[in-house]
Design an enzyme around this catalytic site. Structure first.
Site, mmCIF file in Angstrom:
data_model
loop_
_atom_site.group_PDB
_atom_site.id
_atom_site.type_symbol
_atom_site.label_atom_id
_atom_site.label_comp_id
_atom_site.label_asym_id
_atom_site.label_seq_id
_atom_site.Cartn_x
_atom_site.Cartn_y
_atom_site.Cartn_z
ATOM 1 N N CYS A 1 13.969 21.915 53.108
ATOM 2 C CA CYS A 1 15.175 21.662 53.910
ATOM 3 C C CYS A 1 16.192 22.747 53.598
ATOM 4 C CB CYS A 1 15.708 20.253 53.667
ATOM 5 S SG CYS A 1 16.276 19.931 51.981
ATOM 6 N N ARG B 1 16.939 15.818 52.033
ATOM 7 C CA ARG B 1 15.748 15.529 52.841
ATOM 8 C C ARG B 1 14.441 15.958 52.186
ATOM 9 N NH1 ARG B 1 18.000 18.617 57.912
ATOM 10 N NH2 ARG B 1 18.832 19.810 56.163
ATOM 11 N N ASP C 1 20.427 15.979 59.118
ATOM 12 C CA ASP C 1 21.026 16.287 57.819
ATOM 13 C C ASP C 1 22.000 15.158 57.454
ATOM 14 O OD1 ASP C 1 22.445 17.272 55.697
ATOM 15 O OD2 ASP C 1 22.904 19.205 56.625
HETATM 16 P P1 4NP Z 1 19.509 18.849 52.559
HETATM 17 O O1 4NP Z 1 21.038 18.437 52.793
HETATM 18 O O2 4NP Z 1 19.311 20.164 53.291
HETATM 19 O O3 4NP Z 1 18.776 17.739 53.178
HETATM 20 O O4 4NP Z 1 19.330 18.982 51.067
HETATM 21 C C1 4NP Z 1 22.117 19.288 52.550
HETATM 22 C C2 4NP Z 1 22.604 19.419 51.279
HETATM 23 C C3 4NP Z 1 23.682 20.230 51.031
HETATM 24 C C4 4NP Z 1 24.275 20.902 52.076
HETATM 25 C C5 4NP Z 1 23.773 20.784 53.350
HETATM 26 C C6 4NP Z 1 22.675 19.973 53.586
HETATM 27 N N1 4NP Z 1 25.396 21.712 51.830
HETATM 28 O O5 4NP Z 1 25.968 22.242 52.802
HETATM 29 O O6 4NP Z 1 25.810 21.874 50.670
#
Ligand code: 4NP
Length: 157
Positions: free
Chosen positions: A8, A14, A124
């Site tokens: 991800c 995710r 997300d």
């Molecule tokens: P992930 O979620 O891609 O599912 O781990 C996110 C975690 C952090 C951020 C964005 C999405 N961020 O912008 O810090």
């Protein structure tokens, strides 16, 4: 051994959930599969998964507490047989690093295992609610069930 990587953006919501679910199921089914996860971004490298994702996992009898975030690297194309992207942005960022057709062919959107050719993304949940985290769990629970059946019937090798 089949090697599967979940990817991800941050590797704290995710993909750790997808990783933890698949690890649990591989263990339950006694399958010879190595599972890992990574993020296309480097913001959270070394961190444990987001507390909200850990809590949702726990409520659903899955542990992801022990996972630590790392960034996707070009070497992952050699280390893994199948690379699942959580959404189209992750998919494009992974493909940007692909060098060969074999690299490209390893990459797939995870929800295409549930909704063939629809190119849906796992939303997300980072700025979302508890229900959004549960939704991530449910989508990935169903998608990893399909992955497990494909491993068992030899479609994924
Ligand atoms: P992930 O979620 O891609 O599912 O781990 C996110 C975690 C952090 C951020 C964005 C999405 N961020 O912008 O810090």
């Amino acid at each position: 051994m089949t090697r599967i990587l979940m990817v991800c953006l941050g590797n704290i919501c995710r993909s750790p959930m997808a990783d933890g679910l698949l690890r649990r199921k591989v263990k339950e089914e006694n399958l010879n599969v190595f599972v890992d996860s990574a993020g296309t971004a480097n913001y959270h490298v070394g961190k444990r998964p987001d507390k909200r994702m850990c809590d949702t996992a726990k409520q659903n009898l899955t542990s992801i507490d022990e996972l630590r975030a790392r960034q996707f690297t070009v070497e992952d194309f050699n280390s893994f047989d199948k690379i699942y992207a959580m959404d189209e942005e992750n998919y494009k960022n992974i493909l940007r690093l692909a060098k060969t057709q074999s690299d490209t062919q390893k990459v797939e959107l995870i929800l295409n295992e549930l909704y063939l050719n629809e190119n849906r993304g796992v939303p997300d949940p980072y700025y979302g609610t508890e229900a959004d985290f549960q939704e991530v769990y449910t989508l990935l629970d169903h998608a990893t069930d399909v992955v497990i059946s494909k491993i068992k019937n030899g479609t994924i090798r």
